[in-house]
Design a protein around this motif. Structure first.
Motif, PDB file in Angstrom:
ATOM      1  N   PHE A 130      56.111  47.065   4.188  1.00 11.89           N
ATOM      2  CA  PHE A 130      57.140  46.030   4.093  1.00 11.89           C
ATOM      3  C   PHE A 130      58.376  46.554   3.378  1.00 11.89           C
ATOM      4  CE2 PHE A 130      55.234  45.662  -0.066  1.00 11.89           C
ATOM      5  CZ  PHE A 130      56.235  45.173  -0.904  1.00 11.89           C
ATOM      6  N   SER A 131      59.492  45.914   3.662  1.00 12.56           N
ATOM      7  CA  SER A 131      60.762  46.259   3.038  1.00 12.56           C
ATOM      8  C   SER A 131      60.975  45.349   1.833  1.00 12.56           C
ATOM      9  CB  SER A 131      61.916  46.087   4.027  1.00 12.56           C
ATOM     10  OG  SER A 131      63.162  46.130   3.347  1.00 12.56           O
ATOM     11  N   LEU A 132      61.031  45.938   0.654  1.00 13.13           N
ATOM     12  CA  LEU A 132      61.233  45.146  -0.552  1.00 13.13           C
ATOM     13  C   LEU A 132      62.613  44.488  -0.544  1.00 13.13           C
ATOM     14  CD1 LEU A 132      60.151  44.255  -3.320  1.00 13.13           C
ATOM     15  CD2 LEU A 132      61.152  46.329  -4.294  1.00 13.13           C
ATOM     16  N   VAL A 184      68.545  49.565  -0.682  1.00 15.77           N
ATOM     17  CA  VAL A 184      68.776  50.517  -1.763  1.00 15.77           C
ATOM     18  C   VAL A 184      68.446  51.914  -1.247  1.00 15.77           C
ATOM     19  CG1 VAL A 184      68.078  51.252  -4.073  1.00 15.77           C
ATOM     20  CG2 VAL A 184      68.229  48.811  -3.533  1.00 15.77           C
ATOM     21  N   GLN A 185      69.422  52.764  -1.174  1.00 18.38           N
ATOM     22  CA  GLN A 185      69.214  54.125  -0.690  1.00 18.38           C
ATOM     23  C   GLN A 185      68.880  55.033  -1.869  1.00 18.38           C
ATOM     24  OE1 GLN A 185      69.119  55.070   2.468  1.00 18.38           O
ATOM     25  NE2 GLN A 185      69.707  53.059   3.295  1.00 18.38           N
ATOM     26  N   TRP A 186      67.615  55.440  -1.954  1.00 15.71           N
ATOM     27  CA  TRP A 186      67.204  56.305  -3.051  1.00 15.71           C
ATOM     28  C   TRP A 186      67.156  57.764  -2.597  1.00 15.71           C
ATOM     29  CZ3 TRP A 186      62.797  59.198  -2.255  1.00 15.71           C
ATOM     30  CH2 TRP A 186      61.921  58.764  -1.249  1.00 15.71           C
ATOM     31  N   LEU A 200      63.524  51.098   0.010  1.00 11.53           N
ATOM     32  CA  LEU A 200      62.359  50.683  -0.765  1.00 11.53           C
ATOM     33  C   LEU A 200      61.317  50.031   0.135  1.00 11.53           C
ATOM     34  CD1 LEU A 200      64.127  49.243  -3.948  1.00 11.53           C
ATOM     35  CD2 LEU A 200      63.180  51.528  -3.584  1.00 11.53           C
ATOM     36  N   ASP A 201      60.537  50.879   0.789  1.00 15.36           N
ATOM     37  CA  ASP A 201      59.478  50.425   1.679  1.00 15.36           C
ATOM     38  C   ASP A 201      58.122  50.782   1.065  1.00 15.36           C
ATOM     39  OD1 ASP A 201      61.477  49.693   3.499  1.00 15.36           O
ATOM     40  OD2 ASP A 201      61.427  51.667   4.462  1.00 15.36           O
TER      41      ASP A 201
END
Length: 266
Positions: free
Chosen positions: A34-36, A45-47, A56-57
């Motif tokens: 799932f996508s937070l 949010v690109q980490w 943030l998956d």
């Protein structure tokens, strides 16, 4: 006194049942990613970490695992090492049992009408969907079981090491401290077995980046659930009574030194 009339015995059965059902459920719902950000309704949010990146998956199982570890600490608090070891091995056995029969169910020849019965819901092949959801890869299953058992044993050890130094004070510290270490082990072991040793053969950079991100999420979730630990503690004390609760806590704290069994034997 009959064994099942004792409230401590009933409490242990209830905690063990809740612990096991959460552990098994976490394994089966974990197939969903799932996508937070989408769940929270925020921008992606690109980490970036170790040359890897993404949004943030997480697996849906990460929603439940912090509860499993809080349950571990609750059992540790009142029933000691023996109690946690018992429910950990029981949960691992039930997970293996569940996966075995999920595999058997997948192998059963599907009814021809059933395969296409969900086409109007966007599922053209019900058998393929069933197999994809319940037939998690062998490496993921093995990784989950090994990581779960190692994480539980580490949690037990760290919990009692902190307790030995702090006594009955700082319940949040021994719960959070043991979770910090055990979740670290769990997060890295499961991904290493499933995606580095397994057929995916992730590069170490991806493994370390994803494992670190998963660990951070689990740790923050566990910290956020600390009030639940105290709520459970308060409920247990009301149910058992202060004297009986104190007796169990004392026995659990000295579990390493032949403490009296917390259940009545008469």
């Amino acid at each position: 006194m009959r064994q099942l009339d004792d409230r401590a015995t009933r409490l242990f059965i209830a905690l063990a049942a809740f612990f096991c059902v959460n552990a098994v459920l976490a394994e089966f719902i974990g197939v969903k990613i799932f996508s937070l950000e989408s769940t929270l309704g925020i921008a992606p949010v690109q980490w970036r970490l170790l040359g890897e990146g993404g949004t943030l998956d997480f697996t849906a199982g990460t929603v439940i695992w912090p509860i499993v570890f809080i349950m571990t600490d609750t059992v540790n608090e009142y029933f000691g090492k023996r109690g946690v070891r018992l429910i950990s091995w029981l949960a691992a056995g039930l997970i293996a049992y569940a996966f075995l029969f999920a595999f058997i169910a997948i192998q059963l020849a599907p009814a021809s009408w059933w395969v296409a019965s969900a086409q109007t819901q966007g599922v053209p092949d019900y058998q393929a969907a069933y197999a994809a959801i319940f037939g998690q890869g062998m490496w993921i299953t093995v990784g989950s079981l090994v990581a779960f058992l190692i994480g539980q044993l580490v949690d037990i050890h760290v919990f009692h090491q902190i307790r030995r130094r702090t006594g009955e004070r700082f319940a949040w510290l021994r719960a959070t401290g043991s979770t910090m270490v055990s979740q670290l082990v769990d997060s890295f072991v499961v991904l290493y077995i499933a995606f580095v040793l397994g057929p995916a053969h992730w590069p170490m950079s991806r493994f370390l980046a994803v494992a670190s991100l998963n660990y951070t999420y689990k740790l923050l979730a566990a910290v956020a659930l600390i009030p639940l630990l105290y709520l459970a503690r308060a409920g247990i004390h009301r149910y058992l009574g202060e004297a009986r609760a104190a007796q169990l806590i004392h026995a659990a704290a000295h579990d390493h030194a032949a403490a009296p069994h917390p259940f009545p034997v008469d």
